[in-house]
Every structure is written in C-alpha cells, then in structure tokens.
Design a protein around this motif. Structure first.
Motif, PDB file in Angstrom:
ATOM      1  N   ILE A  57      -5.853 -25.601  45.976  1.00 19.64           N
ATOM      2  CA  ILE A  57      -6.356 -25.174  47.282  1.00 19.64           C
ATOM      3  C   ILE A  57      -7.936 -26.117  47.011  1.00 19.64           C
ATOM      4  O   ILE A  57      -8.495 -26.017  45.823  1.00 19.64           O
ATOM      5  N   LEU A  58      -8.360 -26.750  48.185  1.00 15.93           N
ATOM      6  CA  LEU A  58      -9.287 -27.532  48.126  1.00 15.93           C
ATOM      7  C   LEU A  58     -10.593 -26.964  48.646  1.00 15.93           C
ATOM      8  O   LEU A  58     -10.699 -25.856  48.870  1.00 15.93           O
ATOM      9  N   GLY A  59     -11.885 -27.525  48.209  1.00 11.53           N
ATOM     10  CA  GLY A  59     -12.929 -27.137  48.779  1.00 11.53           C
ATOM     11  C   GLY A  59     -14.006 -26.584  47.787  1.00 11.53           C
ATOM     12  O   GLY A  59     -13.575 -25.664  47.012  1.00 11.53           O
ATOM     13  N   HIS A  60     -15.020 -27.132  47.865  1.00 15.85           N
ATOM     14  CA  HIS A  60     -16.074 -26.475  46.938  1.00 15.85           C
ATOM     15  C   HIS A  60     -17.533 -26.250  47.696  1.00 15.85           C
ATOM     16  O   HIS A  60     -18.440 -25.772  46.915  1.00 15.85           O
ATOM     17  N   GLU A  61     -17.502 -26.186  49.122  1.00 14.51           N
ATOM     18  CA  GLU A  61     -19.004 -25.874  49.544  1.00 14.51           C
ATOM     19  C   GLU A  61     -18.391 -24.886  50.537  1.00 14.51           C
ATOM     20  O   GLU A  61     -17.636 -24.951  51.524  1.00 14.51           O
ATOM     21  N   PHE A  62     -18.971 -23.454  50.281  1.00 10.34           N
ATOM     22  CA  PHE A  62     -18.544 -22.451  51.096  1.00 10.34           C
ATOM     23  C   PHE A  62     -19.288 -21.319  51.055  1.00 10.34           C
ATOM     24  O   PHE A  62     -20.183 -21.157  49.951  1.00 10.34           O
ATOM     25  N   MET A  63     -19.246 -20.253  51.966  1.00 10.63           N
ATOM     26  CA  MET A  63     -20.236 -19.199  52.073  1.00 10.63           C
ATOM     27  C   MET A  63     -19.273 -17.996  52.782  1.00 10.63           C
ATOM     28  O   MET A  63     -18.443 -18.527  53.527  1.00 10.63           O
ATOM     29  N   GLY A  64     -19.765 -17.088  52.824  1.00 14.16           N
ATOM     30  CA  GLY A  64     -19.130 -15.953  53.503  1.00 14.16           C
ATOM     31  C   GLY A  64     -19.666 -14.344  53.063  1.00 14.16           C
ATOM     32  O   GLY A  64     -20.840 -14.422  52.710  1.00 14.16           O
ATOM     33  N   TYR A 135      -9.545 -24.079  39.411  1.00 13.63           N
ATOM     34  CA  TYR A 135      -9.953 -22.813  40.212  1.00 13.63           C
ATOM     35  C   TYR A 135      -9.636 -23.115  41.890  1.00 13.63           C
ATOM     36  O   TYR A 135      -9.767 -24.248  42.338  1.00 13.63           O
ATOM     37  N   ALA A 136      -9.076 -22.289  42.512  1.00 15.32           N
ATOM     38  CA  ALA A 136      -8.811 -22.270  44.068  1.00 15.32           C
ATOM     39  C   ALA A 136      -9.975 -22.338  44.733  1.00 15.32           C
ATOM     40  O   ALA A 136     -11.246 -21.835  44.337  1.00 15.32           O
ATOM     41  N   GLY A 137     -10.126 -23.453  45.719  1.00 14.50           N
ATOM     42  CA  GLY A 137     -11.348 -23.632  46.308  1.00 14.50           C
ATOM     43  C   GLY A 137     -11.520 -22.854  47.387  1.00 14.50           C
ATOM     44  O   GLY A 137     -10.922 -21.831  47.882  1.00 14.50           O
ATOM     45  N   GLY A 138     -12.602 -23.224  48.264  1.00 14.62           N
ATOM     46  CA  GLY A 138     -13.245 -22.631  49.288  1.00 14.62           C
ATOM     47  C   GLY A 138     -12.767 -22.973  50.861  1.00 14.62           C
ATOM     48  O   GLY A 138     -13.361 -22.393  51.697  1.00 14.62           O
ATOM     49  N   GLN A 139     -11.898 -24.123  51.044  1.00 16.25           N
ATOM     50  CA  GLN A 139     -11.348 -24.353  52.396  1.00 16.25           C
ATOM     51  C   GLN A 139     -10.262 -23.506  52.638  1.00 16.25           C
ATOM     52  O   GLN A 139      -9.053 -23.819  52.462  1.00 16.25           O
ATOM     53  N   ALA A 140     -10.429 -22.122  52.687  1.00 16.81           N
ATOM     54  CA  ALA A 140      -9.500 -21.249  52.953  1.00 16.81           C
ATOM     55  C   ALA A 140     -10.106 -19.878  53.687  1.00 16.81           C
ATOM     56  O   ALA A 140     -11.223 -19.867  53.885  1.00 16.81           O
TER      57      ALA A 140
END
Length: 390
Positions: A57-64, A135-140
């Motif tokens: 799982i991609l992505g390393h810029e995230f919030m929530g 690590y699983a990323g944050g494009q999810a």
C-alpha cells in the motif's frame, strides 16, 4: 477497505485489502480524510527503489481522524483530528532523544535490508518499500500508525485539511532544506527543481531571511508558481542551457550562497551527462541521475552550502567531489526529521505566514489514483500536486 497498491513498474491499482488493526499498545488507527501523491512516490512507480512487493500500500502524506488507540497511547483519543509524519519514530532511542527522528533505531523491522545497502538503518517510513519497514501507506481509507504516542499532531478546529496536510512531509522537507543552508541576511539561495518540495524550499528560504531565491526548472507551470507564489527569480534550463554561467552572472560572479537540490535521483537536464545518466538508470547500470546535484556543487560559491532534500537511492556517477573539496563546501542532507517541525510549522500556518495549499493543482478521489499517478509522472494538465480524497 480500499487502498492504492503497487503492482509493478507503472502499475498501481485500487484494491480491497484487510482493514488495519491494533497490533502493538502504542498503535492508533486513523480514518484518512486526505492524502496525497508525492514526488518520491514516483521513484517507486518508476521502479528505482528496490524491495517493493506486489500489493504494498502506497502513500506517506496523510491525515485523518483517530478511530482507535492502543493501551499505550494516552495523548490521543477517538475523534481527534491529526496529521501523521511520514517518518516513524519510537521517541526513546539515542537518535530520537537528539531530535534526529528520521534516524530512529527502533522503528524499522526490516533494518537488515537497509544495513546491507547503507551500513546502518534509518527510521521506518509509511508506504515506502521494505528497505524502510514495509509499512502500509496512507493512500487508503484507514491506516495503522505505530508509535502514535510520539508521531501524530492534533489539528485545531478552523484549519482545513489542505492547509495542514503537507506538514506530514513536503513542507517540513522544504523547510529543513532551507534551514540546512544556515541562511544569513542578504543571502542568495538557488533551488534546483520546482516541484512541491522545491516550492516549499523557496517559501521557507524567504521565511528564514533570504534576500533572493533563484529557482531552476524547465516546466512552465512550475516556474510560474515559483515566480508568482514564491517570489523567486527563475531560470528555464532548456532556454538558458549553461545554468552555472547564468547563476554567476546573476550573483556578480560569486555564485549563490547556498544551493538546494530538490530534484534528486530522477533529475532532468540538457547536457550530454544528463543523457548518459538517463540511459544508465533506465538500463539499471546506475541508480541515480545526479545532474542537478552536479550543477549545485559547481555553481555554489566558495565556502557555501549544498543542501539535499531530493531523494537518492544508491551510488552517483561522475560526482565532482574535487570541486566540492576545492571550494570548501558544506553538505547537509537526509530524510526529514518531520517530528521536529510539526509544531513550529503548524504555528506558522495558524499565524497566517503561509498557506501550504497553494501547491495543489489537482483534487481526485482515491479511486482515481492510478490516473493521478500517470498525470503526475508526465506533468500533464499543469499538474504540480495531487490530493486524494478517500
């Protein structure tokens, strides 16, 4: 849940994957409200960072929003709105205690891979190959955040996602790049690469007191943003092919006081060396295209600083170290110590000194991520930065 998964070079798909769960007492689960595609994601997309596995799982810029916390997380509760730094740090090791967060000793479960390549391991990273922990990323839709008692920063009401999302990575990365230049009043800073990190390096150089910033790129939309949003003087290297001579002319023959390479391992150029770089990288005879770094070293004034926020993966070819030695240059570089900058940069946003959303050119749904990667890679439709909404 739905997540953006790597399936090979230039192959990403939105797939249904298992929901993340609390594994360790210091974990939190975040329901993601905003995420983004980063320039360094393209190094994975293009296949230049090893140790990727199909389905990662991609992505390393995230919030929530926090939806669950482990028993060891006392600083967060369900319902808190947070931004998550892309570097994962334990907060307790030698390096974390010295605020060298991206060098954490304890957060990379695949440390042996990094140690085999680089001699030592850095911290784990979200969504960035098994060199950095897998690590699983944050494009999810959801993400597990390890060491959540150390990393995420709570966001006050009144600030939109797009104002704060980028303190997860590109704003601190550009800021640290400028801070590494040790900017003094009157300084001129040159920035290679006007992608999102370059744009924040330009803004940050002025925040830290630079008198002039000169930006180098070839993409019209990027140069326009650097000029209009960042107040930079610009050089289009496809038109002004001898960038080093142009910089000398612009600085009275002395050269910039500091040079920032915000391009990194997939830099473009017009010289024969850049053509050789591209051929060797595409045929896997080398790992990086360091044309921007070469120019930064050659252009920088004597006694100046070369700051490198751009990602490099391995060994550099035809590196002008003799010029660096002869001019007495200082080099500063590395993965961003994001935790160090979260609070100070949030406060700058709250004071109205900067609105990081200025870099956003495209907003897409998570399901449109594969198209987003293609648009971002080929710089189509004036694309500079893409935000994804799950």
């Amino acid at each position: 849940m739905r997540a953006v998964c790597w399936n090979g070079i230039h192959k990403v798909r939105v797939e249904n994957v298992p929901d993340p769960e609390i594994i360790n007492p210091r974990d939190a689960i975040i329901k993601i409200t905003s995420t983004a595609i980063c320039g360094s994601d393209l190094h994975l997309y293009d296949g230049y960072i090893p140790a990727m596995k199909k389905g990662d799982i991609l992505g390393h810029e995230f919030m929530g929003e926090v939806v669950d916390v482990g028993k060891g997380v006392e600083n967060l509760k369900k319902g808190d709105r947070v931004v998550v730094p892309f570097t994962i740090a334990c907060g307790r090791c030698y390096f974390c205690q010295k605020s060298l967060w991206s060098l954490c000793d304890n957060s990379n479960p695949d440390a042996w891979i990094a140690e085999g390549m680089y001699g030592f391991t850095g911290s784990g990273l979200f969504g960035y190959s098994h060199i950095y922990g897998g690590y699983a990323g944050g494009q999810a839709e959801y993400a597990r955040v390890p060491f959540a008692d150390v990393g995420p920063i709570k966001i006050p009401d009144g600030l939109a996602d797009e104002q704060v999302l980028f303190i997860s990575d590109i704003f601190p990365t550009g800021y640290m790049a400028a801070e590494n230049c040790d900017i003094q009043p009157g300084d001129t800073i040159a920035v290679w690469g006007c992608g999102p990190v370059g744009q924040f390096a330009i803004k940050s150089a002025y925040l830290l007191g630079a008198e002039r910033v000169i930006a180098i790129d070839y993409v019209p939309e990027r140069l326009r943003m650097a000029q209009e949003q960042g107040r930079a003087e610009v050089i289009n290297y496809e038109e002004d092919r001898d960038v080093i001579e142009v910089l000398k002319e612009m600085t009275g023959g002395r050269g910039p006081d500091a040079c920032i390479d915000a391009a990194g391992m997939e830099a473009h150029g017009t010289s024969i060396l850049s053509v050789i770089d591209e051929v060797k990288q595409k045929t896997y005879l080398s790992t990086d295209r360091p044309i921007a770094l070469r120019e930064a070293i050659q252009a920088c004034r004597k006694g100046g600083t070369v700051s490198v926020p751009g990602v490099y993966g391995g060994f550099l070819d035809k590196f002008p170290f003799g010029a660096a030695f002869a001019k007495g240059l200082t080099f500063r570089m590395g993965q961003t110590h994001v935790h160090r900058y979260l609070r100070p940069l949030l406060e700058r946003i709250e004071r109205g000194e900067i609105d990081p959303s200025f870099v956003i050119t495209h907003r897409l749904s998570l399901d449109d991520a594969p198209r987003g990667y293609d648009i971002f890679k080929h710089k189509e439709d004036g694309c500079i930065k893409i935000v994804l909404k799950p």
